[in-house]
Write a protein that holds these residues in place. Structure first.
Motif, PDB file in Angstrom:
ATOM      1  N   THR A 101       0.883  50.061 -30.334  1.00 39.37           N
ATOM      2  CA  THR A 101       0.180  51.431 -30.385  1.00 39.37           C
ATOM      3  C   THR A 101       1.272  52.527 -31.178  1.00 39.37           C
ATOM      4  OG1 THR A 101       0.776  51.969 -28.320  1.00 39.37           O
ATOM      5  CG2 THR A 101      -1.396  51.351 -28.645  1.00 39.37           C
ATOM      6  N   GLY A 102       0.871  53.653 -31.555  1.00 33.11           N
ATOM      7  CA  GLY A 102       2.054  54.255 -32.093  1.00 33.11           C
ATOM      8  C   GLY A 102       1.456  54.676 -33.619  1.00 33.11           C
ATOM      9  N   LEU A 103       2.161  55.132 -34.558  1.00 39.49           N
ATOM     10  CA  LEU A 103       1.896  55.578 -35.772  1.00 39.49           C
ATOM     11  C   LEU A 103       1.956  54.227 -36.600  1.00 39.49           C
ATOM     12  CD1 LEU A 103       3.352  59.126 -35.903  1.00 39.49           C
ATOM     13  CD2 LEU A 103       0.819  58.635 -35.815  1.00 39.49           C
ATOM     14  N   SER A 129      -7.424  51.879 -32.073  1.00 40.45           N
ATOM     15  CA  SER A 129      -6.175  52.177 -31.369  1.00 40.45           C
ATOM     16  C   SER A 129      -4.818  51.787 -31.506  1.00 40.45           C
ATOM     17  CB  SER A 129      -6.726  51.946 -29.800  1.00 40.45           C
ATOM     18  OG  SER A 129      -6.722  50.514 -29.462  1.00 40.45           O
ATOM     19  N   GLY A 130      -4.896  50.811 -32.647  1.00 45.11           N
ATOM     20  CA  GLY A 130      -3.411  50.190 -32.862  1.00 45.11           C
ATOM     21  C   GLY A 130      -3.654  48.979 -33.775  1.00 45.11           C
ATOM     22  N   VAL A 131      -2.447  48.074 -33.445  1.00 49.34           N
ATOM     23  CA  VAL A 131      -2.719  46.873 -34.064  1.00 49.34           C
ATOM     24  C   VAL A 131      -2.482  45.745 -33.214  1.00 49.34           C
ATOM     25  CG1 VAL A 131      -1.248  45.602 -35.969  1.00 49.34           C
ATOM     26  CG2 VAL A 131      -1.447  47.848 -36.269  1.00 49.34           C
ATOM     27  N   GLY A 164       6.554  52.602 -39.368  1.00 47.71           N
ATOM     28  CA  GLY A 164       5.799  53.337 -38.663  1.00 47.71           C
ATOM     29  C   GLY A 164       6.859  54.244 -37.517  1.00 47.71           C
ATOM     30  N   GLN A 165       6.001  54.983 -36.549  1.00 45.76           N
ATOM     31  CA  GLN A 165       6.660  55.710 -35.545  1.00 45.76           C
ATOM     32  C   GLN A 165       6.054  55.462 -34.349  1.00 45.76           C
ATOM     33  OE1 GLN A 165       6.822  59.639 -36.908  1.00 45.76           O
ATOM     34  NE2 GLN A 165       7.058  59.073 -39.152  1.00 45.76           N
ATOM     35  N   ARG A 166       7.010  55.838 -33.309  1.00 49.77           N
ATOM     36  CA  ARG A 166       6.605  55.881 -31.881  1.00 49.77           C
ATOM     37  C   ARG A 166       5.851  54.541 -31.533  1.00 49.77           C
ATOM     38  NH1 ARG A 166       7.438  60.987 -30.244  1.00 49.77           N
ATOM     39  NH2 ARG A 166       5.887  60.578 -28.237  1.00 49.77           N
ATOM     40  N   HIS A 167       6.548  53.300 -31.741  1.00 46.31           N
ATOM     41  CA  HIS A 167       5.992  52.148 -31.269  1.00 46.31           C
ATOM     42  C   HIS A 167       5.766  52.071 -29.813  1.00 46.31           C
ATOM     43  CE1 HIS A 167       7.713  50.773 -35.151  1.00 46.31           C
ATOM     44  NE2 HIS A 167       6.312  51.171 -35.642  1.00 46.31           N
ATOM     45  N   GLU A 168       4.835  51.653 -29.229  1.00 47.52           N
ATOM     46  CA  GLU A 168       4.874  50.872 -27.835  1.00 47.52           C
ATOM     47  C   GLU A 168       4.242  49.404 -27.982  1.00 47.52           C
ATOM     48  OE1 GLU A 168       3.098  53.512 -25.035  1.00 47.52           O
ATOM     49  OE2 GLU A 168       4.074  55.264 -25.654  1.00 47.52           O
ATOM     50  N   PHE A 169       4.877  48.512 -27.543  1.00 49.73           N
ATOM     51  CA  PHE A 169       4.412  47.005 -27.331  1.00 49.73           C
ATOM     52  C   PHE A 169       3.913  46.687 -26.043  1.00 49.73           C
ATOM     53  CE2 PHE A 169       7.562  47.856 -30.875  1.00 49.73           C
ATOM     54  CZ  PHE A 169       7.154  47.092 -31.869  1.00 49.73           C
ATOM     55  N   SER A 170       2.876  45.989 -25.936  1.00 50.43           N
ATOM     56  CA  SER A 170       2.333  45.388 -24.921  1.00 50.43           C
ATOM     57  C   SER A 170       2.338  43.886 -25.438  1.00 50.43           C
ATOM     58  CB  SER A 170       1.030  45.873 -24.489  1.00 50.43           C
ATOM     59  OG  SER A 170       0.503  45.123 -23.382  1.00 50.43           O
ATOM     60  N   VAL A 171       3.035  43.097 -24.616  1.00 43.43           N
ATOM     61  CA  VAL A 171       3.295  41.505 -25.022  1.00 43.43           C
ATOM     62  C   VAL A 171       2.857  40.586 -23.758  1.00 43.43           C
ATOM     63  CG1 VAL A 171       4.671  39.698 -25.701  1.00 43.43           C
ATOM     64  CG2 VAL A 171       5.218  42.081 -26.380  1.00 43.43           C
ATOM     65  N   ASN A 172       1.686  39.800 -24.052  1.00 45.94           N
ATOM     66  CA  ASN A 172       1.030  38.792 -22.992  1.00 45.94           C
ATOM     67  C   ASN A 172       1.203  37.320 -23.624  1.00 45.94           C
ATOM     68  OD1 ASN A 172       0.342  40.992 -20.967  1.00 45.94           O
ATOM     69  ND2 ASN A 172      -0.731  41.486 -22.866  1.00 45.94           N
ATOM     70  N   VAL A 173       1.514  36.500 -22.507  1.00 47.68           N
ATOM     71  CA  VAL A 173       1.155  35.243 -22.979  1.00 47.68           C
ATOM     72  C   VAL A 173      -0.289  35.012 -23.089  1.00 47.68           C
ATOM     73  CG1 VAL A 173       1.353  32.874 -22.088  1.00 47.68           C
ATOM     74  CG2 VAL A 173       3.111  34.659 -21.481  1.00 47.68           C
ATOM     75  N   GLN A 192     -11.289  45.612 -36.569  1.00 46.88           N
ATOM     76  CA  GLN A 192     -12.125  46.135 -35.517  1.00 46.88           C
ATOM     77  C   GLN A 192     -11.972  47.237 -34.833  1.00 46.88           C
ATOM     78  OE1 GLN A 192     -11.532  42.611 -32.999  1.00 46.88           O
ATOM     79  NE2 GLN A 192     -12.704  41.423 -34.423  1.00 46.88           N
ATOM     80  N   SER A 193     -13.080  47.972 -34.653  1.00 44.24           N
ATOM     81  CA  SER A 193     -13.047  49.090 -33.846  1.00 44.24           C
ATOM     82  C   SER A 193     -12.979  48.869 -32.246  1.00 44.24           C
ATOM     83  CB  SER A 193     -14.361  50.111 -34.170  1.00 44.24           C
ATOM     84  OG  SER A 193     -14.488  50.512 -35.375  1.00 44.24           O
ATOM     85  N   ASP A 194     -12.334  49.644 -31.774  1.00 44.33           N
ATOM     86  CA  ASP A 194     -12.283  49.498 -30.111  1.00 44.33           C
ATOM     87  C   ASP A 194     -12.437  50.831 -29.535  1.00 44.33           C
ATOM     88  OD1 ASP A 194      -9.696  50.518 -30.335  1.00 44.33           O
ATOM     89  OD2 ASP A 194      -8.441  48.849 -29.954  1.00 44.33           O
ATOM     90  N   ALA A 195     -12.259  50.904 -28.242  1.00 47.15           N
ATOM     91  CA  ALA A 195     -12.495  52.153 -27.538  1.00 47.15           C
ATOM     92  C   ALA A 195     -10.979  52.935 -27.038  1.00 47.15           C
ATOM     93  CB  ALA A 195     -13.323  51.612 -25.904  1.00 47.15           C
ATOM     94  N   GLY A 196      -9.980  52.266 -27.620  1.00 44.65           N
ATOM     95  CA  GLY A 196      -8.909  53.055 -27.345  1.00 44.65           C
ATOM     96  C   GLY A 196      -8.580  54.386 -27.894  1.00 44.65           C
ATOM     97  N   ILE A 197      -7.586  55.070 -27.500  1.00 46.13           N
ATOM     98  CA  ILE A 197      -7.256  56.569 -28.266  1.00 46.13           C
ATOM     99  C   ILE A 197      -6.699  55.852 -29.615  1.00 46.13           C
ATOM    100  CG2 ILE A 197      -5.561  58.273 -28.248  1.00 46.13           C
ATOM    101  CD1 ILE A 197      -5.485  57.881 -25.293  1.00 46.13           C
ATOM    102  N   ALA A 198      -7.285  56.816 -30.886  1.00 49.52           N
ATOM    103  CA  ALA A 198      -6.917  56.418 -32.077  1.00 49.52           C
ATOM    104  C   ALA A 198      -5.911  57.034 -32.399  1.00 49.52           C
ATOM    105  CB  ALA A 198      -8.224  56.343 -32.738  1.00 49.52           C
ATOM    106  N   GLY A 199      -4.638  56.903 -31.800  1.00 50.66           N
ATOM    107  CA  GLY A 199      -3.580  57.787 -32.277  1.00 50.66           C
ATOM    108  C   GLY A 199      -2.516  57.132 -33.205  1.00 50.66           C
ATOM    109  N   THR A 200      -3.086  56.354 -34.204  1.00 59.38           N
ATOM    110  CA  THR A 200      -2.329  55.567 -35.091  1.00 59.38           C
ATOM    111  C   THR A 200      -1.797  55.996 -36.388  1.00 59.38           C
ATOM    112  OG1 THR A 200      -4.477  54.507 -35.758  1.00 59.38           O
ATOM    113  CG2 THR A 200      -3.503  53.607 -33.878  1.00 59.38           C
ATOM    114  N   LEU A 201      -2.738  56.920 -36.879  1.00 60.06           N
ATOM    115  CA  LEU A 201      -2.670  57.075 -38.413  1.00 60.06           C
ATOM    116  C   LEU A 201      -1.670  58.225 -38.745  1.00 60.06           C
ATOM    117  CD1 LEU A 201      -3.823  56.961 -41.229  1.00 60.06           C
ATOM    118  CD2 LEU A 201      -5.291  58.873 -40.712  1.00 60.06           C
TER     119      LEU A 201
END
Length: 715
Positions: A12-14, A42-44, A68-77, A92-101
């Motif tokens: 997530t992030g820009l 909501s992100g990538v 980009g800017q203000r990256h936050e990474f969530s990594v899962n197996v 794809q669209s999802d329901a998260g906050i669309a603070g990506t642009l």
């Protein structure tokens, strides 16, 4: 061969509109990994598989080098997939906050070079862009950031552009705004000329001293020849504008010849936002554009459209927002042709629809730090992180209004709208209030507005809106950028804002302690402010009140530093009436900058409040030059402010409010603070003026800011 490991990564992030997917694709291909990447609202989302050591290298490079800017990474197996290669998958669209642009980006150096390269197929192409530059927020209808969701959707790619779009090694790989002269938008005039012929006609009108309305990448500008005083005067008369005018410089070298610049200013001019930067003028051109101010607002070309005009004219142009008084920036062809018919002599239009208009961003460097003054194109939308989760909609105040929205820890700050006196700006404000939460996929949450019941934002707020004192919102906006631990102080100096005691505040020193409990540590000696919506226009009336005259009409108790400064400047003999907002204060500052010596003066004290009465005879002493009195006043004000801050606890001091757009005052205070061991924290991404109020309202609510001894939250 060992079984491959697989990771699912949510970023997530820009990360949209910056070439993030092409970067990840190339990285995965280089490392021989399999999987996919796709945009979501909501992100990538990335699924990648390979050997553990290679996956670790992938993650290391991704965290270090991704655009980009203000990256936050969530990594899962994740379970291994059937991918045999790495691909860019459909969004794809999802329901998260669309603070990506990301905000709109000015033309990059690579595109600029291609624009001037005769051998390039985009030579002199006005709509040239790539994954790194071009319109973003101004043309986006919804997220994710894909061509189908933007104004580019109506333009089909030609074979050459399609090949570039699909080529991983091309810098326009998956560029949303990819186009060329064969398949992209076109420039045209109202009488049907197209392409280069349309540009030539517009330039001919400018050469004759005419006014041309030009549609850019984020709205319309009105252009005239900046070196033609008669043309500049004609524009002012038609637009009824006395404010300073910005100049669109033909080259960076022209800027260096006509203004004094320092490193941070040069970096801002060449930055990806290409804002208007307020510079110290050294040529004569500023006297017709910003008379008496000693400054020049300058911007460099931000698009191929502007380059197309400047390459023909090779001269500086005045570039001012194309709007009527009290109305928003015009961004639609039909509206421009009707509304600007009495102002513009010619129109240069194009057929790329703009979803919304964005005014130019404005920036000033103070004490070596870039400070935003207007959240326009390139500066908004902004994404911030608030330590405490909440859900709210910051409604702003009445002037320089924008909106801010918080959901959970994410705060999104919208672009500059304008002042809410006019019906047009009020309509745009209400439109953004209804559409922005949906665009960013945020629940609007609790509305938060100003204490003043007559401000446009308060009038339009819902019945359950909470209120935050104006100057607390100012303080919390700067706190958001620096987040010092309590205790700390905040100097919030501006024109007017209603205080919790029902009087007009504006010269406040606030103390913040644990739990964001605050109290009014000090202020300035109150004076009676002549009442009326136009009081800021007549500093001479304030001067007479300060001198002891009784105002014949209604007046109200006031502790406004902004009004005090204007009243003292009028008392000094500078001017009785402002032709535009804060004119006399800006001229007072300019005189101080030019002074070779200062008349010594000092405030006295009434408890913890600054008493301005000892300044009156010195400020009014016509036997001393205006410049010496101006510099002496600013020095006295800086000393008094720092002394007042030392009365509080903590060594961090936040500065906010329109008064701190004054570079002379800020730099005097920063120099003095170092000697006293105080740490002054300036605004940066958010403006010191009321353009930060909406963000501060959200932060105040989230952090539970409350006045000591008052039970009501945020009041």
């Amino acid at each position: 061969m060992p079984k491959p490991d697989c990771r699912h990564i949510q970023v997530t992030g820009l990360v949209q509109g910056v070439g993030f997917r092409p970067y990840v694709y190339r990285l995965a291909q280089r490392l021989g990994l399999q999987g996919e990447i796709r945009n979501r609202s909501s992100g990538v989302s990335i699924t990648v598989q390979g050997q553990m050591a290679v996956l670790d290298q992938f993650l290391t490079e991704l965290r270090r080098n991704a655009p980009g800017q203000r990256h936050e990474f969530s990594v899962n197996v994740a379970a291994a997939t059937a991918h045999s290669d790495f691909v860019i998958a459909p969004s794809q669209s999802d329901a998260g906050i669309a603070g990506t642009l990301l905000a709109d980006q000015a033309i990059c150096e690579d595109c600029r070079r291609e624009f001037h390269d005769q051998s390039d197929r985009r030579y002199h192409y006005p709509f040239i862009s790539c994954t790194s530059c071009g319109p973003r927020f101004s043309i986006c209808r919804r997220l994710p950031w894909d061509r189908i969701n933007t104004s580019w959707s109506r333009f089909s790619l030609c074979a050459a552009c399609r090949q570039e779009y699909e080529s991983p090694l091309d810098r326009r790989f998956h560029a949303v705004g990819i186009s060329c002269p064969d398949c992209g938008p076109v420039l045209f005039t109202a009488d049907g000329l197209q392409g280069e012929a349309a540009v030539r006609q517009a330039c001919a009108v400018l050469e004759r001293g005419g006014v041309v309305a030009v549609k850019g990448g984020a709205g319309f500008h009105l252009l005239v020849d900046a070196q033609n005083p008669a043309a500049v005067a004609r524009l002012r008369e038609r637009k009824r504008r006395s404010k300073p005018l910005a100049v669109l410089a033909p080259t960076f070298e022209w800027v260096l010849e006509n203004a004094h610049t320092e490193a941070a200013e040069r970096a801002a001019l060449k930055g990806s936002a290409a804002p208007i930067v307020l510079l110290k003028a050294c040529g004569g051109i500023h006297e017709s554009l910003a008379p008496g101010l000693g400054t020049l607002g300058v911007m460099l070309p931000s698009s191929g459209i502007q380059l197309s005009i400047l390459r023909m004219l090779q001269r500086p142009l005045v570039a001012t927002s194309a709007n009527l008084s009290g109305a928003p920036l015009i961004h639609e062809n039909d509206t421009a042709l009707s509304a600007l018919a009495g102002i513009a002599d010619a129109f240069l239009l194009h057929d790329l629809d703009l979803v919304q208009g964005l005014d130019d961003a404005v920036l000033r460097v103070m004490a070596g730090q870039p400070v935003s003054l207007r959240l326009g194109r390139g500066f908004a939308p902004q994404i911030h992180t608030v330590p405490v989760a909440h859900s709210s909609l910051g409604c702003g105040a009445h002037l320089k209004v924008n909106l801010a929205m918080q959901e959970r820890h994410t705060l999104i700050v919208g672009p500059y709208i304008g002042d809410l006196q006019g019906a047009g700006n009020r309509q745009r404000y209400l439109q953004q209030k209804s559409t922005m939460p949906a665009f960013f996929q945020i629940d609007a949450g609790t509305e938060v507005t100003d204490l003043h019941p007559d401000y446009g934002s308060s009038v339009e707020a819902d019945d359950h809106a909470l209120t935050v004192p104006h100057h607390v919102a100012h303080a919390m906006a700067v706190w958001l950028e620096h987040q010092p631990e309590p205790p700390f102080q905040a100097l919030t100096w501006d024109g007017v804002g209603l205080g919790p005691d029902g009087t007009v505040w504006g010269g406040e020193c606030l103390q913040f302690d644990a739990g964001m409990e605050w109290q009014r540590l000090g202020s300035i000696r109150p004076f009676q402010l002549p009442a009326g919506h136009d009081i800021a226009r007549f500093p001479g009336r304030i001067a007479r009140v300060l001198s002891g005259e009784t105002y014949p009409g209604r007046s109200i108790a006031c502790s406004s530093m902004g009004r005090l400064i204007e009243g003292l400047a009028a008392l000094a003999g500078l001017r009785e009436e402002n032709l535009f907002e804060a004119q006399v204060a800006m001229e007072w500052e300019a005189l101080g900058h030019r002074a070779s010596q200062a008349l010594h003066m000092d405030f006295s004290w009434v408890g913890a409040d600054l008493d301005w009465r000892p300044l009156l005879p010195l400020v009014a002493d016509r036997s001393v030059s205006l410049s010496a009195r101006a510099l002496g006043f600013h020095q006295a004000l800086a000393r008094a402010a720092l002394r007042q801050c030392r009365l509080g606890r903590g060594d961090s001091v936040l500065l906010s409010g329109g008064v701190f757009q004054n570079r002379l005052l800020v730099e005097l205070m920063v120099a003095g603070a170092r000697e006293l061991g105080l740490k002054l924290l300036l605004p940066g991404r958010l403006p010191p003026n009321d353009g930060s109020i909406a963000a501060g309202q959200c932060v105040a609510l989230a952090m539970g800011a409350k006045q000591i001894g008052v039970a009501q939250q945020c009041a």
